[in-house]
Design a protein around this motif. Structure first.
Motif, PDB file in Angstrom:
ATOM      1  N   LEU A 136       0.832  -1.210   0.000  1.00 37.31           N
ATOM      2  CA  LEU A 136       0.000   0.000   0.000  1.00 37.31           C
ATOM      3  C   LEU A 136       0.861   1.253   0.000  1.00 37.31           C
ATOM      4  O   LEU A 136       0.591   2.215  -0.723  1.00 37.31           O
ATOM      5  N   ALA A 137       1.910   1.249   0.813  1.00 36.31           N
ATOM      6  CA  ALA A 137       2.802   2.414   0.881  1.00 36.31           C
ATOM      7  C   ALA A 137       3.538   2.602  -0.437  1.00 36.31           C
ATOM      8  O   ALA A 137       3.684   3.728  -0.930  1.00 36.31           O
ATOM      9  N   LEU A 138       4.010   1.513  -1.036  1.00 41.74           N
ATOM     10  CA  LEU A 138       4.703   1.606  -2.317  1.00 41.74           C
ATOM     11  C   LEU A 138       3.775   2.142  -3.400  1.00 41.74           C
ATOM     12  O   LEU A 138       4.173   2.991  -4.215  1.00 41.74           O
ATOM     13  N   SER A 139       2.547   1.664  -3.403  1.00 40.77           N
ATOM     14  CA  SER A 139       1.586   2.130  -4.394  1.00 40.77           C
ATOM     15  C   SER A 139       1.330   3.621  -4.235  1.00 40.77           C
ATOM     16  O   SER A 139       1.316   4.373  -5.218  1.00 40.77           O
ATOM     17  N   GLU A 140       1.152   4.055  -2.995  1.00 43.24           N
ATOM     18  CA  GLU A 140       0.899   5.470  -2.745  1.00 43.24           C
ATOM     19  C   GLU A 140       2.109   6.322  -3.130  1.00 43.24           C
ATOM     20  O   GLU A 140       1.968   7.468  -3.550  1.00 43.24           O
ATOM     21  N   ALA A 141       3.299   5.749  -3.013  1.00 47.35           N
ATOM     22  CA  ALA A 141       4.519   6.465  -3.371  1.00 47.35           C
ATOM     23  C   ALA A 141       4.793   6.435  -4.869  1.00 47.35           C
ATOM     24  O   ALA A 141       5.765   7.029  -5.333  1.00 47.35           O
ATOM     25  N   GLY A 142       3.965   5.735  -5.624  1.00 44.22           N
ATOM     26  CA  GLY A 142       4.114   5.700  -7.072  1.00 44.22           C
ATOM     27  C   GLY A 142       4.848   4.494  -7.606  1.00 44.22           C
ATOM     28  O   GLY A 142       5.125   4.418  -8.809  1.00 44.22           O
ATOM     29  N   ASP A 143       5.165   3.528  -6.757  1.00 42.07           N
ATOM     30  CA  ASP A 143       5.877   2.332  -7.191  1.00 42.07           C
ATOM     31  C   ASP A 143       4.892   1.173  -7.301  1.00 42.07           C
ATOM     32  O   ASP A 143       4.856   0.269  -6.461  1.00 42.07           O
ATOM     33  N   GLY A 144       4.081   1.193  -8.356  1.00 48.59           N
ATOM     34  CA  GLY A 144       3.083   0.147  -8.527  1.00 48.59           C
ATOM     35  C   GLY A 144       3.693  -1.210  -8.780  1.00 48.59           C
ATOM     36  O   GLY A 144       3.161  -2.230  -8.334  1.00 48.59           O
ATOM     37  N   ASP A 145       4.822  -1.247  -9.487  1.00 52.28           N
ATOM     38  CA  ASP A 145       5.465  -2.532  -9.744  1.00 52.28           C
ATOM     39  C   ASP A 145       5.998  -3.136  -8.450  1.00 52.28           C
ATOM     40  O   ASP A 145       5.889  -4.358  -8.225  1.00 52.28           O
ATOM     41  N   GLY A 146       6.571  -2.290  -7.580  1.00 53.99           N
ATOM     42  CA  GLY A 146       7.034  -2.784  -6.287  1.00 53.99           C
ATOM     43  C   GLY A 146       5.887  -3.306  -5.446  1.00 53.99           C
ATOM     44  O   GLY A 146       6.029  -4.307  -4.718  1.00 53.99           O
ATOM     45  N   ALA A 147       4.725  -2.641  -5.541  1.00 53.93           N
ATOM     46  CA  ALA A 147       3.542  -3.092  -4.805  1.00 53.93           C
ATOM     47  C   ALA A 147       3.105  -4.475  -5.271  1.00 53.93           C
ATOM     48  O   ALA A 147       2.784  -5.351  -4.458  1.00 53.93           O
ATOM     49  N   VAL A 148       3.098  -4.688  -6.588  1.00 55.17           N
ATOM     50  CA  VAL A 148       2.713  -6.002  -7.121  1.00 55.17           C
ATOM     51  C   VAL A 148       3.674  -7.075  -6.631  1.00 55.17           C
ATOM     52  O   VAL A 148       3.252  -8.166  -6.210  1.00 55.17           O
ATOM     53  N   GLU A 149       4.975  -6.783  -6.643  1.00 53.46           N
ATOM     54  CA  GLU A 149       5.958  -7.770  -6.199  1.00 53.46           C
ATOM     55  C   GLU A 149       5.769  -8.104  -4.723  1.00 53.46           C
ATOM     56  O   GLU A 149       5.827  -9.277  -4.324  1.00 53.46           O
ATOM     57  N   ALA A 150       5.538  -7.089  -3.876  1.00 60.19           N
ATOM     58  CA  ALA A 150       5.322  -7.339  -2.447  1.00 60.19           C
ATOM     59  C   ALA A 150       4.084  -8.200  -2.225  1.00 60.19           C
ATOM     60  O   ALA A 150       4.072  -9.096  -1.367  1.00 60.19           O
ATOM     61  N   LEU A 151       3.043  -7.948  -2.997  1.00 65.25           N
ATOM     62  CA  LEU A 151       1.806  -8.707  -2.818  1.00 65.25           C
ATOM     63  C   LEU A 151       1.945 -10.126  -3.345  1.00 65.25           C
ATOM     64  O   LEU A 151       1.329 -11.048  -2.806  1.00 65.25           O
ATOM     65  N   ARG A 152       2.732 -10.313  -4.372  1.00 61.17           N
ATOM     66  CA  ARG A 152       2.989 -11.688  -4.810  1.00 61.17           C
ATOM     67  C   ARG A 152       3.736 -12.460  -3.727  1.00 61.17           C
ATOM     68  O   ARG A 152       3.496 -13.651  -3.514  1.00 61.17           O
ATOM     69  N   GLN A 153       4.654 -11.791  -3.039  1.00 64.69           N
ATOM     70  CA  GLN A 153       5.332 -12.419  -1.908  1.00 64.69           C
ATOM     71  C   GLN A 153       4.330 -12.734  -0.799  1.00 64.69           C
ATOM     72  O   GLN A 153       4.427 -13.788  -0.146  1.00 64.69           O
TER      73      GLN A 153
END
Length: 612
Positions: A136-153
């Motif tokens: 959620l924090a990564l997405s809000e910071a503009g890192d949508g790809d990082g958010a997807v990777e964290a959620l896959r983990q």
């Protein structure tokens, strides 16, 4: 957040309450029992004796977090972590950093929040909740790809967690990967059929799916309505005055009383209501307000915050306030609460600013217009009775914009098309059609923008590959990922010649903003309410010629506009004033129309003796 407080004592350097100082043991007991003021006082006594007591600092910080005192929470729990050198691993360390991260996120310190979440994960790498919060924090910071990777983990860490799959679906939807998002929501429901967030997200996602027919969309809305509906309604409250012409009490329920398209459409109505005939109560599910929130509050006779309240509690408050007509705003988008209508807290209940049927038993009416919901049978299914205004959309003229400026294509660099809509609206069918448009207009290019979402490298690769497969080189696609204030965002239209409307979920605010900046919008209406917003606007501005009846006609309209730059420049110069003079900007007329609708619905209820 209470959960943090009730489990935090277990993580105090591995000690149980029996081995701690008596005051701290008493404080922990009070904390567990929810007696927070007593617990805070007892923690204070411990700290008075030992200001560097890490357990007391940690726990009094938890209370600060629960109270919403985020700055104090971050400081106190941060101090506790610093006083535990060598505790870089383990549940206590991971919990502490996760709490500091949560406080920092509330404070808008996203970089610090992300860093603390990562430190927490260093201690417990498979903690699914922390991975979701990091995303959620990564997405809000503009890192949508990082958010997807964290959620896959997170999904790997907790394969039986429907919550992680649901969150992954949201992140994939932000990247425009609609099919994968829908699959994630369905898999989440397979693991937990009671996960209402997944059911809500699925119903919304199907509105963007060109392959979903009216029956599929309605079935998803009905399943959601059944999942969140109570087993019974509230006890009936007697209506003391059933006079058809008396002053009515209107209740607007929503989460968008802030800088948001719904508020921009609704605020002129709130400020323009005839207070001799209508009293206005706003029920706001808001985590945080802004300048627009204050304007909404000032426009209301009564402001009722309802964030954190259960649906039943919200319904009881509405009933106790004697609301005659409840207007539920914006369906299941954001944090809106249309399911409150299932409790039947008001005599007349209306869905407003939704894009489809709520399918909620007890929602009596849905407000639309004849363009959004034509009377032709079979276009879409509604459980509500549809009430059609002469025009639905309302937006005050944009005051923060400069004139459109000259037509960019006149500089000789080719025509620039643009679409400033959410990536999830860019269906494969729409992308294919836009590629045809670019092929039909040589030397043209397409600019895509929506907040920061087109900054995703994965999205960029997919889009460029999609256009190249259609014979359009990737350099003709321009992706803008800037976060901009509204005035700067609107100024981007000065570089756009023609706007392309997506489908099956068309633009709304984006289309209005394009027209306000002198940019014509070409649309292909879809046979559903969500797919007809732009067409409804164009019809009211006298631009029916921009409404295509087929994909071939869509391409032909774009080619015609691009082929006559002199006519396009004239249209660009005239559009802002034409829009401002149209029914789309006539707040007074729209307010009176709505008031006549409310009065007619009330009279119908009185006449039919359906008042609760």
């Amino acid at each position: 957040m209470i959960g943090y407080g009730t489990r935090a004592w277990k993580n105090c350097a591995g000690l149980g309450p029996g081995l701690l100082e008596p005051w701290l043991a008493e404080a922990i007991a009070a904390h567990q029992a929810g007696r927070l003021a007593e617990a805070e006082a007892l923690y204070g006594r411990v700290l008075a004796q030992n200001p560097d007591h890490p357990d007391a600092l940690h726990l009094i910080g938890v209370i600060a977090l629960q109270a919403g005192n985020y700055a104090a929470a971050a400081t106190l729990i941060g101090r506790a972590l610093a006083l535990r050198p060598g505790s870089g691993h383990g549940e206590s360390w991971g919990e502490g950093h996760a709490l500091v991260a949560l406080a920092c996120k509330h404070l808008g310190r996203l970089g610090e929040a992300i860093e603390h979440y990562r430190r927490s994960l260093a201690a417990r790498p498979d903690h699914a909740e922390t991975l979701r919060n990091l995303a959620l924090a990564l997405s809000e910071a503009g890192d949508g790809d990082g958010a997807v990777e964290a959620l896959r983990q997170a999904v790997v860490a907790a394969p039986q967690s429907g919550e992680s799959l649901c969150a992954l679906g949201n992140a994939l939807q932000d990247r425009g990967e609609l099919a994968a998002a829908i699959d994630g929501y369905r898999r989440a429901l397979g693991l937990d059929s009671g996960l209402c967030a997944a059911r809500r997200n699925l119903a919304t996602a199907l509105l963007y799916d060109p392959g979903a027919d009216a029956g599929t969309r309605f079935a998803a809305q009905r399943a959601l309505a059944m999942a969140v509906s109570p087993s019974q309604s509230l006890p009936a409250l007697a209506v003391l005055d059933c006079g058809p012409e008396r002053r009515l009490r209107l209740g607007y329920l929503g989460s968008d009383f802030r800088e948001h398209p719904v508020a921009r459409n609704l605020l002129p109505v709130l400020e323009g209501h005839d207070r001799s005939r209508f009293e206005v109560v706003l029920y706001a599910d808001l985590a945080q307000g802004d300048v627009t929130t204050q304007r909404c509050r000032d426009a209301a006779d009564l402001w009722r915050p309802v964030a954190g309240l259960a649906d039943s509690a919200v319904a009881e408050r509405i009933g106790a306030d004697g609301i005659d007509i409840l207007i539920c705003l914006a369906g299941h988008f954001d944090r809106n609460r249309p399911q409150v209508a299932a409790w039947r807290p008001a005599s007349v209940q209306v869905s407003f600013h939704d894009v489809a049927s709520s399918a909620i038993q007890g929602m009596d009416y849905l407000i639309a217009d004849r363009f959004l919901v034509p009377r032709a049978a079979g276009l879409e299914r509604f459980s509500e009775r549809v009430v059609r205004l002469p025009t639905f959309f309302l937006h005050p003229p944009l005051a923060c914009i400069a004139p459109p400026g000259p037509l960019p294509a006149l500089a000789g660099d080719g025509v620039t098309f643009g679409c400033f809509n959410n990536p999830v609206k860019l269906s494969e069918a729409a992308l294919s059609l836009w590629a045809r448009v670019l092929r039909a207009v040589p030397s043209s290019r397409l600019v895509l923008k929506y907040k920061h979402l087109f900054g995703s490298a994965a999205l960029a690769r997919r889009l460029r590959a999609r256009f190249e497969a259609e014979g359009v080189t990737g350099d003709r696609l321009i992706l803008n990922a800037e976060r901009l204030p509204l005035a700067d965002h609107l100024a981007l239209y000065r570089s756009i010649d023609i706007a392309l409307d997506p489908f099956p979920f068309s633009g709304s605010t984006a289309s209005f903003e394009a027209l306000a900046m002198g940019v014509p919008v070409v649309t292909l209406p879809w046979p559903c309410m969500a797919g007809r917003w732009t067409a409804a606007m164009l019809a009211r501005v006298g631009l029916e010629g921009l409404i295509a009846g087929s994909a071939d006609e869509y391409v032909a309209i774009c080619a015609r506009l691009a082929g006559d730059l002199v006519a396009l420049a004239r249209l660009r110069a005239a559009l802002p004033a034409r829009l401002a003079a149209s029914p789309l900007c006539d707040a007074r007329a729209r307010t009176r129309q709505l008031e006549r609708v409310y009065r007619a619905l009330w009279r119908r209820a009185v006449k039919g003796d359906t008042l609760k």
